[in-house]
Design an enzyme around this catalytic site. Sequence first.
Site, PDB file in Angstrom:
ATOM      1  N   LYS A  54      40.603  39.192  42.780  1.00  0.00           N
ATOM      2  CA  LYS A  54      39.626  39.750  43.859  1.00  0.00           C
ATOM      3  C   LYS A  54      40.135  41.166  44.179  1.00  0.00           C
ATOM      4  O   LYS A  54      39.158  42.076  44.185  1.00  0.00           O
ATOM      5  CB  LYS A  54      39.913  38.938  45.289  1.00  0.00           C
ATOM      6  N   GLN A  98      43.740  33.787  51.738  1.00  0.00           N
ATOM      7  CA  GLN A  98      43.743  32.811  50.575  1.00  0.00           C
ATOM      8  C   GLN A  98      44.099  31.401  51.189  1.00  0.00           C
ATOM      9  O   GLN A  98      45.311  31.238  51.681  1.00  0.00           O
ATOM     10  CB  GLN A  98      44.159  33.139  49.576  1.00  0.00           C
ATOM     11  N   ASP A 121      34.830  35.808  54.032  1.00  0.00           N
ATOM     12  CA  ASP A 121      34.745  34.605  53.674  1.00  0.00           C
ATOM     13  C   ASP A 121      33.745  33.623  54.402  1.00  0.00           C
ATOM     14  O   ASP A 121      33.198  32.476  53.834  1.00  0.00           O
ATOM     15  CB  ASP A 121      36.083  33.544  53.912  1.00  0.00           C
TER      16      ASP A 121
HETATM   17  N1  GUN Z   1      40.677  29.020  48.185  1.00  0.00           N
HETATM   18  C1  GUN Z   1      39.676  28.589  47.383  1.00  0.00           C
HETATM   19  N2  GUN Z   1      38.611  28.941  47.535  1.00  0.00           N
HETATM   20  C2  GUN Z   1      38.639  29.779  48.269  1.00  0.00           C
HETATM   21  C3  GUN Z   1      37.800  30.732  49.187  1.00  0.00           C
HETATM   22  O1  GUN Z   1      36.601  30.929  48.765  1.00  0.00           O
HETATM   23  N3  GUN Z   1      38.234  31.741  49.992  1.00  0.00           N
HETATM   24  C4  GUN Z   1      39.609  31.482  50.429  1.00  0.00           C
HETATM   25  N4  GUN Z   1      39.918  32.491  51.183  1.00  0.00           N
HETATM   26  N5  GUN Z   1      40.335  30.616  49.634  1.00  0.00           N
HETATM   27  C5  GUN Z   1      40.060  29.747  48.773  1.00  0.00           C
END
Ligand code: GUN
Length: 286
Positions: A54, A98, A121
């Site tokens: 990311k 995350q 998100d």
């Molecule tokens: N863990 C797995 N998928 C995601 C996501 O889309 N966002 C976040 N913050 N954590 C995740």
Amino acid sequence: MTARIIDGKAIAKKVRDEVAERVRGLVSAHGRAPGLDVVLVGEDAASVVYTRNKEKAAIEVGVRGRLHRLPAETTEAELLSVIRKLNEDPTVDGILVQLPLPKHIREQSVLDAIDPDKDVDGFHPHNAGLLLSGRPHLVPCTPVGCMRLLREAGVELSGARAVVVGRSNIVGKPMAQLLLAANATVTIAHSKTRDLPGLCREADVLIAAIGRAKMIGADFVKPGAAVIDVGINRGEDGKLCGDVDYEPAKEKASAITPVPGGVGPMTIACLLENTLRAFEKREQKA
Ligand code: GUN
């Protein structure tokens, strides 16, 4: 019939190129780049890879990407204090914590603490509510990516029967809302659904977001259906595989996403789009 393969890698590249182009315009208009701050607590191996990707993807399109790595022993109060600082920092447009978090931290109290206007998100109840009310602002990245794949594949959604298998806040529920907004007739199925194969066979558009390797067999697929596979699992052979049993399913579907190379690359691309959206709204307010 053999299905058309929906190339998520190529479509994600196109989205990232669009984002990079928009970033150039935003920097010259506002004198600063959008900022995305990713917070990782602990050492979960998959999460370390995802968060690095990311950060890297952000920097590649000209977004100021920054990864904050906190030790696994970080307390909930300490994490909330990091989030408060990011909420107050004017150079931060997007905040992503995350998941999953270590067990001693309550996920909901952390997600609720993020400024909804920086919630790239789209997991904050405020943004979930806006989506439900038909006024979407920041929408979860994976379902947005699935919608983009369906659009690029030319799948007609208006009047179509759509079945979403999975009811998570991250994928299933927002996915259903987006399909509904596109005038599909939507059913959300889950582990308690009776006759899941029969229900799925009614779907013109089938979204698999369960998290169980190859659970959706060819007998779940209506001939000619579009199949979007959100799953990322480790199969018995140790290889990555989706929730769909890909080889047999692709002989019945008209269009299908592979794993890897389908939905996965779209999620980060849509995260970057959300970061620009957050930036633009915050600049309008400033
Ligand atoms: N863990 C797995 N998928 C995601 C996501 O889309 N966002 C976040 N913050 N954590 C995740």
